[in-house]
Design a protein around this motif. Structure first.
Motif, short mmCIF file in Angstrom:
data_model
loop_
_atom_site.label_atom_id
_atom_site.label_comp_id
_atom_site.label_asym_id
_atom_site.label_seq_id
_atom_site.Cartn_x
_atom_site.Cartn_y
_atom_site.Cartn_z
N ILE A 17 42.48 42.45 45.65
CA ILE A 17 41.83 42.08 44.38
C ILE A 17 40.68 41.12 44.66
N MET A 18 40.92 40.15 45.54
CA MET A 18 39.88 39.16 45.83
C MET A 18 38.66 39.83 46.44
N ALA A 33 51.46 44.16 49.58
CA ALA A 33 50.93 44.31 48.23
C ALA A 33 51.15 43.06 47.39
N GLU A 34 51.98 42.13 47.85
CA GLU A 34 52.20 40.93 47.04
C GLU A 34 50.98 40.01 47.10
N PHE A 78 43.87 50.86 49.00
CA PHE A 78 44.55 50.35 50.19
C PHE A 78 45.39 49.11 49.87
N TRP A 79 44.92 48.32 48.90
CA TRP A 79 45.72 47.17 48.48
C TRP A 79 47.04 47.62 47.88
N ARG A 80 46.96 48.69 47.03
CA ARG A 80 48.15 49.16 46.33
C ARG A 80 49.13 49.82 47.30
N GLY A 99 49.16 49.44 50.68
CA GLY A 99 49.39 48.73 51.92
C GLY A 99 50.75 48.05 51.92
N ALA A 141 47.12 38.83 47.10
CA ALA A 141 46.03 39.26 46.22
C ALA A 141 44.76 39.56 47.00
N HIS A 142 44.87 39.86 48.29
CA HIS A 142 43.66 39.97 49.09
C HIS A 142 42.75 41.11 48.64
N ILE A 179 40.98 48.88 46.35
CA ILE A 179 42.13 48.82 45.45
C ILE A 179 43.22 49.78 45.93
N VAL A 232 37.68 42.88 46.00
CA VAL A 232 36.97 43.61 44.95
C VAL A 232 36.19 42.66 44.06
N LEU A 233 36.79 41.51 43.73
CA LEU A 233 36.08 40.56 42.85
C LEU A 233 34.80 40.07 43.51
#
Lengths: 108, 178
Positions: free
Chosen positions: A62-63, A56-57, A49-51, A53, A59-60, A47, A65-66
């Motif tokens: 989040i995916m 950020a648009e 690195f997603w935020r 990186g 959803a990789h 999360i 993590v899910l």
């Protein structure tokens, strides 16, 4: 906004606590709890690195993590079923006492 | 440093320490639930709403309860005096964990490229996540469903009581045996 290294250090501490619990405790359920903590530390990193990186648009993060959460839940279910089967066979869940592959060397 | 981040980090780490160090395992499971809630709040703080809610649903709602059930079923909850909680080689374990932590922190501190500004908070609706799951991530989703089905069947088979071999399963014909 908190800088990215703070998030990474937080998840490193969480990972180290989980690793210590995994290596230090005798009970098999506590080993599973340590593994859960380590997986959560990894999710925290995803999360962060997603935020921070560039993309950020998308959803990789989040995916990732899910999917990690789903696989961790499956792993926990199988691990706890193994623990319960071990308890039924040996009447103990201490990992240092369950050191034989065959069950016949000890009375039930 | 953001005070919200600081408070959430302290709560999460305190819960994690309690989860691995307490003697009574029911207390450990409750501390683990506190840690999971703290991590979910950290996800929400990062702007990952859907991941935070899934974290609460799956970890606090399912995994913590599953661990409590396993503790109760294996009678690990009654912490008797004199029974060792930590293994004999606990010093080696602690040393390994400390070495891992030192390596990770050294690598993070020595990476100046990590000090960057956070971009604008992304607008990611649950609808968009659902659409992505159904288009771009469809094959992993299907494989995950297959994995969860296999896991469910496997866990049930593993936890099922084993019948002793040679004896027929108890059934309606039990009265016919001498």
């Amino acid at each position: 906004m908190t800088p990215l290294p703070y998030w990474l250090i937080l998840s490193s501490i969480l990972f180290a606590i989980g690793l210590a619990g995994c290596l230090v405790r005798r009970n098999a359920i506590m080993v599973l709890i340590g593994i859960e903590l380590m997986l959560n530390a990894a999710n925290l990193n995803f999360i962060a690195f997603w935020r921070y990186g560039s993309g950020a648009e998308a959803a990789h993060g989040i995916m990732f993590v899910l999917f990690a959460i789903a696989i961790a839940a499956a792993e926990t279910a199988v691990g706890l079923a193994l623990v319960i089967a071990l308890y039924r066979l040996r009447r103990t869940v201490q990992v240092d006492e369950a050191d034989a592959l065959k069950a016949d060397d000890k009375p039930r | 440093m953001n005070p919200v981040f600081f408070i959430l980090a302290v709560v999460t780490l305190a819960g994690a320490l309690g989860a691995v160090a307490l003697r009574n395992m029911v207390h450990c499971a409750l501390c683990l639930a506190v840690t999971f809630i703290g991590i979910a709040a950290l996800f929400l703080h990062q702007g990952a709403q859907f991941a935070g809610l899934v974290q609460v649903l799956v970890y606090v709602g399912a995994v913590a309860v599953l661990i409590v059930f396993a503790i109760l079923l294996t009678r690990s909850g009654d912490a008797r005096k004199g029974v060792a909680v930590f293994s004999r080689s606990w010093k080696t374990g602690l040393l390994t964990a400390a070495a891992t932590l030192a390596t990770l922190v050294a690598a993070i501190v020595n990476s100046p490229g990590l000090l960057r500004e956070a971009p604008r908070a992304p607008e990611l609706s649950v609808r968009q996540i659902g659409l992505d799951l159904m288009s771009q991530w469809l094959l992993p989703l299907e494989i995950l469903g297959l994995l969860l089905t296999a896991t469910m069947i496997g866990a049930v088979i593993l936890a099922m009581p084993e019948k002793p071999s040679g004896e027929p399963a108890p059934g309606p014909e039990k009265g016919a045996r001498p």
